[in-house]
Design a protein around this motif. Structure first.
Motif, PDB file in Angstrom:
ATOM      1  N   LYS A   1      -4.008 -11.010 -34.949  1.00  0.00           N
ATOM      2  CA  LYS A   1      -4.679 -10.182 -34.601  1.00  0.00           C
ATOM      3  C   LYS A   1      -4.569  -9.750 -33.159  1.00  0.00           C
ATOM      4  O   LYS A   1      -4.096 -10.630 -32.335  1.00  0.00           O
ATOM      5  CB  LYS A   1      -6.274 -10.803 -34.393  1.00  0.00           C
ATOM      6  CG  LYS A   1      -7.376  -9.643 -33.975  1.00  0.00           C
ATOM      7  CD  LYS A   1      -8.901 -10.222 -34.298  1.00  0.00           C
ATOM      8  CE  LYS A   1      -9.890  -9.188 -33.787  1.00  0.00           C
ATOM      9  NZ  LYS A   1     -11.336  -9.784 -34.002  1.00  0.00           N
ATOM     10  N   THR A   2      -4.473  -8.342 -33.080  1.00  0.00           N
ATOM     11  CA  THR A   2      -3.874  -7.649 -31.654  1.00  0.00           C
ATOM     12  C   THR A   2      -5.000  -6.855 -31.397  1.00  0.00           C
ATOM     13  O   THR A   2      -5.391  -5.916 -32.154  1.00  0.00           O
ATOM     14  CB  THR A   2      -2.643  -7.026 -32.086  1.00  0.00           C
ATOM     15  OG1 THR A   2      -1.495  -7.703 -32.466  1.00  0.00           O
ATOM     16  CG2 THR A   2      -2.247  -6.145 -30.807  1.00  0.00           C
ATOM     17  N   THR A   3      -5.242  -6.709 -29.933  1.00  0.00           N
ATOM     18  CA  THR A   3      -6.267  -6.049 -29.476  1.00  0.00           C
ATOM     19  C   THR A   3      -5.423  -4.554 -28.917  1.00  0.00           C
ATOM     20  O   THR A   3      -4.288  -4.898 -28.721  1.00  0.00           O
ATOM     21  CB  THR A   3      -7.345  -6.327 -28.270  1.00  0.00           C
ATOM     22  OG1 THR A   3      -6.365  -7.113 -27.503  1.00  0.00           O
ATOM     23  CG2 THR A   3      -7.874  -7.687 -29.106  1.00  0.00           C
ATOM     24  N   MET A   4      -6.042  -3.426 -28.628  1.00  0.00           N
ATOM     25  CA  MET A   4      -5.461  -2.486 -28.365  1.00  0.00           C
ATOM     26  C   MET A   4      -6.296  -1.632 -27.156  1.00  0.00           C
ATOM     27  O   MET A   4      -7.430  -1.607 -27.463  1.00  0.00           O
ATOM     28  CB  MET A   4      -4.949  -1.288 -29.368  1.00  0.00           C
ATOM     29  CG  MET A   4      -3.879  -0.286 -28.975  1.00  0.00           C
ATOM     30  SD  MET A   4      -3.464   0.494 -30.422  1.00  0.00           S
ATOM     31  CE  MET A   4      -2.413   1.834 -29.407  1.00  0.00           C
ATOM     32  N   ASP A   5      -5.594  -0.986 -26.156  1.00  0.00           N
ATOM     33  CA  ASP A   5      -6.462  -0.301 -25.186  1.00  0.00           C
ATOM     34  C   ASP A   5      -6.907   0.958 -25.880  1.00  0.00           C
ATOM     35  O   ASP A   5      -5.852   1.812 -26.431  1.00  0.00           O
ATOM     36  CB  ASP A   5      -5.441  -0.166 -24.094  1.00  0.00           C
ATOM     37  CG  ASP A   5      -6.153   0.941 -22.896  1.00  0.00           C
ATOM     38  OD1 ASP A   5      -7.202   1.046 -23.028  1.00  0.00           O
ATOM     39  OD2 ASP A   5      -5.388   1.104 -21.795  1.00  0.00           O
TER      40      ASP A   5
ATOM     41  N   GLN B   1       5.449 -11.734 -19.596  1.00  0.00           N
ATOM     42  CA  GLN B   1       4.207 -12.402 -20.017  1.00  0.00           C
ATOM     43  C   GLN B   1       4.129 -13.979 -20.455  1.00  0.00           C
ATOM     44  O   GLN B   1       5.361 -14.330 -20.975  1.00  0.00           O
ATOM     45  CB  GLN B   1       3.362 -11.577 -21.000  1.00  0.00           C
ATOM     46  CG  GLN B   1       3.997 -11.691 -22.501  1.00  0.00           C
ATOM     47  CD  GLN B   1       3.593 -10.934 -23.723  1.00  0.00           C
ATOM     48  OE1 GLN B   1       3.788 -10.901 -24.603  1.00  0.00           O
ATOM     49  NE2 GLN B   1       2.610  -9.789 -23.147  1.00  0.00           N
TER      50      GLN B   1
ATOM     51  N   ALA C   1       1.591   0.499 -28.679  1.00  0.00           N
ATOM     52  CA  ALA C   1       0.770   0.496 -27.647  1.00  0.00           C
ATOM     53  C   ALA C   1       1.159   1.355 -26.465  1.00  0.00           C
ATOM     54  O   ALA C   1       0.561   2.002 -25.592  1.00  0.00           O
ATOM     55  CB  ALA C   1       0.402  -1.124 -27.301  1.00  0.00           C
TER      56      ALA C   1
ATOM     57  N   ASN D   1      -0.517 -17.523 -28.443  1.00  0.00           N
ATOM     58  CA  ASN D   1      -1.343 -16.651 -27.731  1.00  0.00           C
ATOM     59  C   ASN D   1      -0.277 -15.633 -27.100  1.00  0.00           C
ATOM     60  O   ASN D   1       0.289 -16.551 -25.870  1.00  0.00           O
ATOM     61  CB  ASN D   1      -2.468 -17.216 -26.793  1.00  0.00           C
ATOM     62  CG  ASN D   1      -3.455 -17.890 -27.638  1.00  0.00           C
ATOM     63  OD1 ASN D   1      -4.442 -17.012 -28.445  1.00  0.00           O
ATOM     64  ND2 ASN D   1      -3.429 -19.161 -27.779  1.00  0.00           N
TER      65      ASN D   1
ATOM     66  N   GLY E   1       0.092 -12.231 -24.867  1.00  0.00           N
ATOM     67  CA  GLY E   1      -0.383 -10.788 -24.465  1.00  0.00           C
ATOM     68  C   GLY E   1      -1.993 -10.289 -25.174  1.00  0.00           C
ATOM     69  O   GLY E   1      -2.600 -11.364 -25.076  1.00  0.00           O
ATOM     70  N   ARG E   2      -1.756  -9.306 -26.103  1.00  0.00           N
ATOM     71  CA  ARG E   2      -2.880  -9.076 -26.577  1.00  0.00           C
ATOM     72  C   ARG E   2      -3.133  -9.531 -27.971  1.00  0.00           C
ATOM     73  O   ARG E   2      -3.907  -9.472 -28.913  1.00  0.00           O
ATOM     74  CB  ARG E   2      -2.962  -7.595 -26.886  1.00  0.00           C
ATOM     75  CG  ARG E   2      -3.034  -6.797 -25.488  1.00  0.00           C
ATOM     76  CD  ARG E   2      -3.149  -5.429 -25.477  1.00  0.00           C
ATOM     77  NE  ARG E   2      -3.351  -4.621 -24.520  1.00  0.00           N
ATOM     78  CZ  ARG E   2      -4.596  -4.190 -23.941  1.00  0.00           C
ATOM     79  NH1 ARG E   2      -5.934  -4.576 -24.711  1.00  0.00           N
ATOM     80  NH2 ARG E   2      -4.779  -3.526 -22.844  1.00  0.00           N
ATOM     81  N   THR E   3      -1.825 -10.356 -28.381  1.00  0.00           N
ATOM     82  CA  THR E   3      -2.041 -10.966 -29.843  1.00  0.00           C
ATOM     83  C   THR E   3      -2.024 -12.377 -29.827  1.00  0.00           C
ATOM     84  O   THR E   3      -1.751 -13.181 -28.970  1.00  0.00           O
ATOM     85  CB  THR E   3      -0.429 -10.751 -30.535  1.00  0.00           C
ATOM     86  OG1 THR E   3      -0.275  -9.256 -30.380  1.00  0.00           O
ATOM     87  CG2 THR E   3      -0.288 -11.082 -31.936  1.00  0.00           C
ATOM     88  N   THR E   4      -2.766 -12.682 -30.801  1.00  0.00           N
ATOM     89  CA  THR E   4      -3.379 -14.178 -31.240  1.00  0.00           C
ATOM     90  C   THR E   4      -2.882 -14.360 -32.873  1.00  0.00           C
ATOM     91  O   THR E   4      -2.962 -13.609 -33.504  1.00  0.00           O
ATOM     92  CB  THR E   4      -4.740 -14.519 -30.963  1.00  0.00           C
ATOM     93  OG1 THR E   4      -5.137 -14.506 -29.815  1.00  0.00           O
ATOM     94  CG2 THR E   4      -4.836 -16.018 -31.501  1.00  0.00           C
TER      95      THR E   4
END
Length: 279
Positions: free
Chosen positions: A31-35, A187, A163, A217, A219-222
């Motif tokens: 799962k990756t979150t994005m701005d 990172q 991104a 974990n 950056g924005r990815t788990t």
């Protein structure tokens, strides 16, 4: 002292099972979150929701890792999408081009290959087979039925992901340059591995620990392992990928950067609308 205990337990576990022909399958959820700021562009909440929904299938994925004592094969699990929600179309084609391909690792021979497709062209990327410089910790936690140990790694940040697309928007060159310089170059990656599964493998690009990596974990990815099958009757032959134009990781990165620049210019040429107002 904790590090010594960790190393002793890991080495003891590996020596106990070193003669066994270990093979298995691990399923991972990524799962990756994005701005969602989109460079400060004015967008309604409805527009943001529609974009987020369209991007969900590309930011939340399932992968399968097949492995034995020295090799692994990591690939995205194929799914049948609903009509109009697959990888077809302009949006789907663009997003899928930034997805990673099938990854093969041979830790015994220090071979790491990635078979991928970028805008209709197939590539076979050769990565550096040097073992990652992990720092082991005595911290533990359980993932499912497995006791896992913490390890950390400092890695360089790639600027070729989706991104970063479109970030060079309406700002002037000096402001853009300043923002690029302020971006972190490295990172911290946190991994949780289990010596109970004594193979030096893991999801994606990650490997090199005294046990299978069950969580990453970065950056924005788990990436989290949700299912493990060991020594099943079904034997999976792990073959080295051979399809695609052979390039190094550095060469492939330059190819992606060049294409991203072309896309930015096209995007800006359309006024940043991305091919029309309709969603």
């Amino acid at each position: 002292m904790k590090k010594i205990i960790v190393l002793f337990f890991a080495l003891l576990t590996i020596s106990t099972y070193s003669q066994a022909d270990i093979q298995g399958k691990a399923v991972y959820m990524s799962k990756t979150t994005m701005d969602m700021n989109f460079g400060g562009r004015q967008m309604s909440e409805d527009q943001k929701k529609r974009i987020a929904q369209r991007m969900k299938s590309f930011l939340e994925k399932t992968y399968v890792l097949h492995f034995n004592q020295s090799e692994s094969f990591y690939k995205e699990e194929e799914k049948l999408g609903a009509p109009g929600q697959g990888r077809r179309g302009r949006f789907g084609g663009m997003m899928s081009s930034f997805s990673g391909g099938t990854k093969y690792k041979n830790t015994k021979e220090s071979i790491i290959l990635e078979e991928t497709e970028f805008f209709g062209k197939k590539f076979l990327i050769a990565d550096d087979g040097k073992k990652p410089a992990w720092k082991l910790s005595g911290e533990t936690k359980k993932i499912g039925n497995y006791i896992c140990y913490k390890a950390t790694l400092v890695k360089e940040v790639s600027d070729t992901g989706f991104a970063n697309f479109g970030r060079r928007g309406r700002n002037n060159n000096q402001e853009t340059k300043k923002k690029q310089e302020e971006k972190p170059k490295t990172q911290l990656v946190t991994a949780w591995y289990s010596p109970q599964i004594p193979v030096s493998q893991g999801p994606g690009e990650f490997w090199g620990l005294p046990g299978l990596i069950l969580e990453i974990n970065s950056g924005r990815t788990t990436i989290l392992c949700t299912e493990i099958t060991l020594n099943s009757k079904e034997k999976i032959e792990l073959k080295k990928p051979k399809k695609g134009k052979k390039v190094t990781r550095k060469e492939y990165t330059e190819i992606v950067k060049k294409k991203m620049e072309e896309m930015r210019e096209q995007f800006r040429g359309r006024g940043g609308r991305g091919g029309g107002r309709r969603g």
